[in-house]
Enzyme design. Structure first.
Site, PDB file in Angstrom:
ATOM      1  NE  ARG A 271      -4.177  -2.317   0.301  1.00 43.25           N
ATOM      2  CZ  ARG A 271      -2.969  -3.693  -0.345  1.00 43.25           C
ATOM      3  NH1 ARG A 271      -2.458  -4.300  -0.814  1.00 43.25           N
ATOM      4  NH2 ARG A 271      -3.882  -4.742   0.169  1.00 43.25           N
TER       5      ARG A 271
ATOM      6  CB  SER B 180      -8.935  -2.374   2.921  1.00 37.41           C
ATOM      7  OG  SER B 180      -9.474  -4.008   2.597  1.00 37.41           O
TER       8      SER B 180
ATOM      9  CD  GLU C 232      -6.520  -0.010   1.944  1.00 38.06           C
ATOM     10  OE1 GLU C 232      -6.228  -0.675   1.042  1.00 38.06           O
ATOM     11  OE2 GLU C 232      -6.161  -1.261   3.236  1.00 38.06           O
TER      12      GLU C 232
END
Length: 335
Positions: A163, A235, A331
């Site tokens: 990420r 998420s 995130e």
């Protein structure tokens, strides 16, 4: 072509469904559009709002939002095995996956049904089921706001990690991604070793591109809420990556804890499992909650503000840390 909006409600432009406003929003198609937009100087505050699927607005945005709308997909080169595909930034990522599957091109099928645009994929280095966009992205085309030049950055210099990418750090606020080029393959390269993918693929008759795509889509639909029905950004938390000693300590106490190898001898843990075991799966407070089927996902139960979501997220982080001594990071891009 440029389309410009002022004092626009962003409720329908972010998947959380948060009702904030932007002073200015500009849809653009070409690098020439960007040159025109920045011809009179760089605004004090600006950012790219792509599909709005990985962002949480906590206040009105008093600057300029840029939204790419060009949606071309084409083959750059094809040697019979390796196929280079170029997608403009405004292409829906899942449309690109379907386009590739239809043409028998392997590489991004495990990334099916991830919401968002192709131009946003390298920023977050989106990933799912053992694959990441950075595994297939070969280069990124971008407009340099400071110089007005078009640049191309090879994948080796994109800083892809879990990420992570250079676009979240040293290039943040300096470039606008206009297109991505991916290297895909005609030879089958199935990756089935993550989660329920292998079982779902076998139930459909084996590891074909179409079966893998349909299996991944079925898994995601079963676990994840539809943003059109329940506001969310997918998420909300990253899976934490810890040292081997920390992982060993936790596994001694929780032998059923999911864990996966990570670079440099580290271990990736499942944030959703940690949140679940902290007793928060399905937990609700006011207009915000943890999704009942996927603990990684925070949901807007109706009318929640970005501030309410952030306050709730902090409580989730505190509960996980208190239970396991592990910090889980967000995130989602928070503005």
């Amino acid at each position: 072509m440029i389309r410009e909006f002022h004092h626009i409600d962003l409720r329908d432009r972010n998947s959380f469904g948060v009702a904030q406003r932007a002073e200015r929003l500009v849809e653009f198609e070409t690098p020439a559009d960007l040159r025109e937009l920045f011809a009179d100087g760089i605004p004090e505050r600006w950012t790219v709002l792509s599909g709005g699927n990985n962002i949480l607005f906590t206040r009105d945005y008093d600057g300029m939002l840029l939204t790419p709308v060009a949606r071309g997909i084409g083959i750059v080169s094809d040697d019979g095995e390796r196929v280079r595909v170029r997608a403009e930034a405004g292409v829906e990522w899942d449309d690109l996956v379907e386009w590739s599957v239809e043409r028998g091109l392997w590489g991004i099928e495990n990334l099916s049904l991830i919401p968002g645009k192709a131009g946003a994929a390298p920023v977050q280095n989106i990933g799912a089921y053992g694959c990441e966009a950075g595994d297939s992205i070969e280069r990124v085309e971008m407009y340099c706001v400071e110089t007005g030049a078009m640049l191309t950055l090879d994948a080796a210099h994109c800083g892809f990690g879990y990420r992570e990418s250079v676009f979240k750090h040293s290039l943040k606020g300096r470039v606008v991604i206009t297109a991505v080029e991916l290297l895909l393959h005609r030879t089958p390269r199935p990756k089935l070793g993550y989660g329920d993918v292998e079982r779902e693929v076998e139930a459909r008759g084996g590891a074909t591109l179409r079966n893998i795509r349909e299996a991944v889509c079925a898994i995601r639909r079963a676990k994840l809420p539809d943003p059109g029905v329940l506001g969310n950004a997918g998420s909300f938390f990253k899976n934490p990556v810890v040292g081997a000693d920390t992982a060993a300590r936790l596994l001694a106490e929780f032998p059923d804890m999911p864990h996966y190898p990570a670079p440099e001898g580290r271990v990736k843990l499942a944030a959703g499992w940690l949140i679940d075991r902290a007793g928060l799966k399905g937990h609700r407070e006011g207009r915000v909650g943890v999704h009942e089927r996927q603990a990684l996902v925070l949901v807007n139960l109706g009318g929640a503000t970005g501030g309410e979501v952030i306050a709730f997220a902090r409580k989730v982080q505190e509960a996980v840390h208190a239970r396991f001594g592990i910090a889980i990071d967000t995130e989602v891009n928070i503005l």
